[in-house]
Motif scaffolding. Structure first.
Motif, PDB file in Angstrom:
ATOM      1  N   ASN A   1       0.812  -1.217   0.000  1.00 34.13           N
ATOM      2  CA  ASN A   1       0.000   0.000   0.000  1.00 34.13           C
ATOM      3  C   ASN A   1       0.847   1.270   0.000  1.00 34.13           C
ATOM      4  O   ASN A   1       0.454   2.294   0.570  1.00 34.13           O
ATOM      5  CB  ASN A   1      -0.949   0.018   1.199  1.00 34.13           C
ATOM      6  N   GLY A   2       2.020   1.222  -0.655  1.00 35.38           N
ATOM      7  CA  GLY A   2       2.876   2.393  -0.784  1.00 35.38           C
ATOM      8  C   GLY A   2       3.733   2.689   0.434  1.00 35.38           C
ATOM      9  O   GLY A   2       4.442   3.700   0.462  1.00 35.38           O
ATOM     10  N   ILE A   3       3.705   1.830   1.458  1.00 35.05           N
ATOM     11  CA  ILE A   3       4.445   2.043   2.697  1.00 35.05           C
ATOM     12  C   ILE A   3       5.685   1.146   2.719  1.00 35.05           C
ATOM     13  O   ILE A   3       5.603  -0.045   2.420  1.00 35.05           O
ATOM     14  CB  ILE A   3       3.558   1.761   3.925  1.00 35.05           C
ATOM     15  N   TYR A   4       6.821   1.752   3.090  1.00 38.25           N
ATOM     16  CA  TYR A   4       8.077   1.026   3.253  1.00 38.25           C
ATOM     17  C   TYR A   4       8.580   1.238   4.679  1.00 38.25           C
ATOM     18  O   TYR A   4       8.326   2.275   5.300  1.00 38.25           O
ATOM     19  CB  TYR A   4       9.126   1.521   2.254  1.00 38.25           C
ATOM     20  N   SER A   5       9.330   0.243   5.182  1.00 41.83           N
ATOM     21  CA  SER A   5       9.842   0.352   6.547  1.00 41.83           C
ATOM     22  C   SER A   5      11.322   0.011   6.603  1.00 41.83           C
ATOM     23  O   SER A   5      11.857  -0.675   5.733  1.00 41.83           O
ATOM     24  CB  SER A   5       9.065  -0.562   7.500  1.00 41.83           C
ATOM     25  N   SER A   6      11.971   0.519   7.665  1.00 38.37           N
ATOM     26  CA  SER A   6      13.383   0.230   7.900  1.00 38.37           C
ATOM     27  C   SER A   6      13.642   0.282   9.398  1.00 38.37           C
ATOM     28  O   SER A   6      13.035   1.092  10.118  1.00 38.37           O
ATOM     29  CB  SER A   6      14.268   1.256   7.186  1.00 38.37           C
ATOM     30  N   ALA A   7      14.535  -0.589   9.883  1.00 39.59           N
ATOM     31  CA  ALA A   7      14.904  -0.584  11.301  1.00 39.59           C
ATOM     32  C   ALA A   7      15.745   0.650  11.600  1.00 39.59           C
ATOM     33  O   ALA A   7      16.727   0.920  10.905  1.00 39.59           O
ATOM     34  CB  ALA A   7      15.673  -1.848  11.652  1.00 39.59           C
ATOM     35  N   VAL A   8      15.357   1.405  12.633  1.00 40.32           N
ATOM     36  CA  VAL A   8      16.065   2.622  13.021  1.00 40.32           C
ATOM     37  C   VAL A   8      16.144   2.668  14.543  1.00 40.32           C
ATOM     38  O   VAL A   8      15.131   2.482  15.231  1.00 40.32           O
ATOM     39  CB  VAL A   8      15.349   3.896  12.506  1.00 40.32           C
ATOM     40  N   SER A   9      17.332   2.943  15.072  1.00 33.42           N
ATOM     41  CA  SER A   9      17.520   3.089  16.512  1.00 33.42           C
ATOM     42  C   SER A   9      17.688   4.564  16.854  1.00 33.42           C
ATOM     43  O   SER A   9      18.588   5.233  16.338  1.00 33.42           O
ATOM     44  CB  SER A   9      18.758   2.304  16.973  1.00 33.42           C
ATOM     45  N   CYS A  10      16.810   5.078  17.726  1.00 28.62           N
ATOM     46  CA  CYS A  10      16.840   6.487  18.129  1.00 28.62           C
ATOM     47  C   CYS A  10      16.886   6.585  19.649  1.00 28.62           C
ATOM     48  O   CYS A  10      16.323   5.747  20.358  1.00 28.62           O
ATOM     49  CB  CYS A  10      15.613   7.232  17.613  1.00 28.62           C
ATOM     50  N   SER A  11      17.531   7.641  20.154  1.00 25.14           N
ATOM     51  CA  SER A  11      17.598   7.861  21.597  1.00 25.14           C
ATOM     52  C   SER A  11      16.221   8.071  22.194  1.00 25.14           C
ATOM     53  O   SER A  11      15.956   7.696  23.333  1.00 25.14           O
ATOM     54  CB  SER A  11      18.500   9.057  21.911  1.00 25.14           C
ATOM     55  N   SER A  12      15.332   8.718  21.455  1.00 20.36           N
ATOM     56  CA  SER A  12      13.933   8.876  21.828  1.00 20.36           C
ATOM     57  C   SER A  12      13.148   9.056  20.536  1.00 20.36           C
ATOM     58  O   SER A  12      13.732   9.101  19.451  1.00 20.36           O
ATOM     59  CB  SER A  12      13.743  10.055  22.786  1.00 20.36           C
ATOM     60  N   ALA A  13      11.839   9.145  20.646  1.00 28.17           N
ATOM     61  CA  ALA A  13      11.025   9.222  19.439  1.00 28.17           C
ATOM     62  C   ALA A  13      11.347  10.479  18.642  1.00 28.17           C
ATOM     63  O   ALA A  13      11.326  11.588  19.179  1.00 28.17           O
ATOM     64  CB  ALA A  13       9.545   9.206  19.817  1.00 28.17           C
ATOM     65  N   PRO A  14      11.648  10.350  17.348  1.00 25.92           N
ATOM     66  CA  PRO A  14      11.937  11.542  16.527  1.00 25.92           C
ATOM     67  C   PRO A  14      10.691  12.385  16.326  1.00 25.92           C
ATOM     68  O   PRO A  14       9.563  11.897  16.420  1.00 25.92           O
ATOM     69  CB  PRO A  14      12.434  10.934  15.205  1.00 25.92           C
ATOM     70  N   ASN A  15      10.889  13.673  16.064  1.00 24.26           N
ATOM     71  CA  ASN A  15       9.764  14.573  15.835  1.00 24.26           C
ATOM     72  C   ASN A  15       9.678  15.050  14.379  1.00 24.26           C
ATOM     73  O   ASN A  15       8.788  15.834  14.049  1.00 24.26           O
ATOM     74  CB  ASN A  15       9.821  15.777  16.789  1.00 24.26           C
ATOM     75  N   PHE A  16      10.575  14.586  13.523  1.00 17.89           N
ATOM     76  CA  PHE A  16      10.508  14.863  12.091  1.00 17.89           C
ATOM     77  C   PHE A  16      11.471  13.917  11.390  1.00 17.89           C
ATOM     78  O   PHE A  16      12.310  13.267  12.020  1.00 17.89           O
ATOM     79  CB  PHE A  16      10.885  16.319  11.771  1.00 17.89           C
ATOM     80  N   ILE A  17      11.358  13.833  10.076  1.00 19.22           N
ATOM     81  CA  ILE A  17      12.377  13.205   9.256  1.00 19.22           C
ATOM     82  C   ILE A  17      12.658  14.155   8.095  1.00 19.22           C
ATOM     83  O   ILE A  17      11.908  15.109   7.863  1.00 19.22           O
ATOM     84  CB  ILE A  17      11.962  11.817   8.720  1.00 19.22           C
ATOM     85  N   THR A  18      13.760  13.910   7.371  1.00 21.44           N
ATOM     86  CA  THR A  18      14.005  14.666   6.149  1.00 21.44           C
ATOM     87  C   THR A  18      14.099  13.711   4.970  1.00 21.44           C
ATOM     88  O   THR A  18      14.606  12.590   5.095  1.00 21.44           O
ATOM     89  CB  THR A  18      15.294  15.503   6.224  1.00 21.44           C
ATOM     90  N   ILE A  19      13.572  14.150   3.853  1.00 23.04           N
ATOM     91  CA  ILE A  19      13.694  13.433   2.585  1.00 23.04           C
ATOM     92  C   ILE A  19      14.266  14.415   1.586  1.00 23.04           C
ATOM     93  O   ILE A  19      13.658  15.459   1.311  1.00 23.04           O
ATOM     94  CB  ILE A  19      12.337  12.890   2.107  1.00 23.04           C
ATOM     95  N   ASN A  20      15.458  14.099   1.082  1.00 23.60           N
ATOM     96  CA  ASN A  20      16.174  15.024   0.186  1.00 23.60           C
ATOM     97  C   ASN A  20      16.248  16.426   0.778  1.00 23.60           C
ATOM     98  O   ASN A  20      15.991  17.430   0.099  1.00 23.60           O
ATOM     99  CB  ASN A  20      15.522  15.056  -1.184  1.00 23.60           C
ATOM    100  N   ASP A  21      16.593  16.489   2.076  1.00 25.74           N
ATOM    101  CA  ASP A  21      16.794  17.750   2.810  1.00 25.74           C
ATOM    102  C   ASP A  21      15.526  18.606   2.921  1.00 25.74           C
ATOM    103  O   ASP A  21      15.612  19.818   3.148  1.00 25.74           O
ATOM    104  CB  ASP A  21      17.928  18.577   2.194  1.00 25.74           C
ATOM    105  N   ARG A  22      14.381  17.997   2.815  1.00 31.58           N
ATOM    106  CA  ARG A  22      13.121  18.668   3.137  1.00 31.58           C
ATOM    107  C   ARG A  22      12.507  17.939   4.318  1.00 31.58           C
ATOM    108  O   ARG A  22      12.463  16.708   4.333  1.00 31.58           O
ATOM    109  CB  ARG A  22      12.174  18.640   1.941  1.00 31.58           C
TER     110      ARG A  22
END
Length: 353
Positions: A110-131
Motif C-alpha cells: 500500500n505504498g508504505i516502506y519500513s526500515s529498522a532505526v535506533s533512536c535515543s527517543s522518538a523523533p519529531n521529524f524526518i528529512t527526505i532530500n533535505d526537506r
C-alpha cells in the motif's frame, strides 16, 4: 607587588599549559590528537577524555568533515581561559550531526516502506532530500471538529465514528487560538476521545479542531511517517525509497552541558537533533555560542535553563521544531545578531504549545 606577580604567574601558567586537540573524519582515536597529522576521529573519543581537559584547551574539528554523535561537556574553563570547541582548516564549517541515514527498506504494501532505526527517543521529524516532514496525520490537510470537552481529559466530536478505533494514537488538539497540544489517546469510545496531554495542562475549548497522528493508518501522502520505537514506516506511494535520501534524527542533544562554566563554542554547523542541538542547564555560567549554523536542529536549536552571564551571537538557525532559542530562568544572558527562520512550521511535531 608579590601578590600581583603570583596572579600573573598563574595566568601565564594556565595559558602556557593549554593544549589544542584536533579531530578529523580521517583521524585515528588511538593517536594523541595533538596535531593535524595525529588527529582523533570520533566524538566518542572526545567524550572519553573531556573530564581531563584544562582551562584554555581547544577541541578543533576539521572544516568540511562530518561527525556523528552527542558531545558531553564534563570540564570547565576559567575566566580568560575558556575551553573552546571550534574548527580548523579551510572550507565549510565542520558538521556535528545526529542524523542517521535510512536504508534497507522493506515493502510493507500500500505504498508504505519500513526500515529498522535506533533512536535515543522518538523523533519529531524526518528529512527526505533535505526537506523536513511531519508524521502522518488524519485528515491530511484539515482539522476535525469537537463540539465539547471534559477538563483536560477528553473531547467529543459528534461526527467521529467509532471505527477505526484510535486507541494508542495521538490527538493533536487545538485548545484555543494559540495552543496546539499533543495528547495520547487512552480510549476511543463512540465519538469521545479520552486522552493524556503530553504538553500543557490547559483545558480544551468547545468547537475547536483536532487531528489524529502517530499511527500507521494515517500514512496516505508522500513523506508521511510513523515510528513504533524500532522501525520507521514512510509512505512513498508509487515511488521507490531507493531514489531518495532519508534521514532521521537519532540523537537527543548534539552538545549537552550541565553545570560546567567558561565554554566557548564557535564556527560549528549542527544538524539533526531530537531535543536540542545545544542544551545548557543547571547553572552554566560565562559561556558562549558564536557564529554557528543550526539546521533541522530539534525541538530547539539552543536550549538555555539557568544559564547566566553568557553570550549567544551571530548564529544562523533554521528548521527548529518549536523555538530557535528557548530560554528559561537565565540571568544577564546576551542574545544578539541571531537569525531564526522556519521555526514551529511542522504542526503536531512539537511537545510544547
Amino acid at each position: 607587588m608579590r601578590y600581583l606577580l603570583i596572579v600573573v604567574f598563574f595566568a601565564i601558567s594556565f595559558t602556557a599549559s593549554a593544549t589544542t586537540y584536533y579531530v578529523s573524519s580521517s583521524g585515528d582515536d588511538n593517536a594523541n590528537g595533538l596535531s593535524e597529522s595525529s588527529a582523533w576521529k570520533t566524538i566518542e573519543k572526545i567524550n572519553s577524555v573531556f573530564s581531563t581537559m584544562s582551562p584554555g584547551d581547544k577541541i578543533l574539528f576539521r572544516c568540511g568533515d562530518t561527525f556523528y554523535g552527542s558531545l558531553r561537556i564534563t570540564a570547565s574553563g576559567r575566566s580568560g581561559n575558556p575551553i573552546t570547541i571550534s574548527s580548523y582548516g579551510s572550507g565549510e564549517k565542520p558538521v556535528i550531526t545526529g542524523f542517521s541515514n535510512v536504508s534497507y527498506w522493506i515493502n510493507e504494501g500500500n505504498g508504505i516502506y519500513s526500515s529498522a532505526v535506533s533512536c535515543s527517543s522518538a523523533p519529531n521529524f524526518i528529512t527526505i532530500n533535505d526537506r523536513w516532514y511531519a508524521m502522518g496525520r488524519y485528515p491530511d490537510n484539515t482539522y476535525l471538529k469537537y463540539e465539547s470537552y471534559s477538563t483536560n481529559t477528553s473531547i467529543t466530536d459528534n461526527e467521529l465514528p467509532a471505527s477505526p478505533d484510535w486507541d494508542g494514537a495521538e490527538a493533536v488538539i487545538r485548545k484555543n487560538d494559540w495552543i496546539l497540544d499533543r495528547c495520547i489517546i487512552n480510549n476511543h469510545s463512540g465519538n469521545t476521545i479520552s486522552y493524556t496531554s503530553k504538553g500543557t495542562t490547559i483545558n480544551a475549548t468547545n468547537n475547536y479542531g483536532y487531528f489524529i497522528q502517530n499511527d500507521i493508518r494515517t500514512l496516505t501522502t508522500f513523506g508521511e511517517w510513523f515510528y513504533n520505537g524500532t522501525r520507521l514506516y514512510v509512505y512513498f506511494g508509487s515511488k521507490s525509497p531507493v531514489n531518495y535520501t532519508v534521514r532521521v534524527p537519532s540523537v537527543n542533544n548534539l552538545i549537552y552541558n550541565s553545570s560546567y562554566d567558561y565554554i566557548d563554542i564557535n564556527n560549528i554547523h549542527f544538524r539533526g537533533a531530537i531535543e536540542s542541538s545545544i542544551n545548557m542547564e543547571r547553572y552554566v555560567d560565562y559561556s558562549s555560542v558564536r557564529n554557528c549554523v543550526f539546521n533541522f536542529s530539534g525541538e530547539h536549536a539552543i536550549r538555555l535553563h539557568n544559564v547566566r552571564y553568557s553570550t549567544f551571537d551571530g548564529n544562523d538557525i533554521n528548521h527548529s521544531v518549536s523555538a530557535g532559542i528557548w530560554q528559561d530562568s537565565s540571568e544577564e544572558t546576551s542574545l544578539t545578531n541571531n537569525t531564526v527562520t522556519n521555526s514551529g512550521m511542522l504542526l503536531g511535531a512539537s511537545l510544547l504549545s
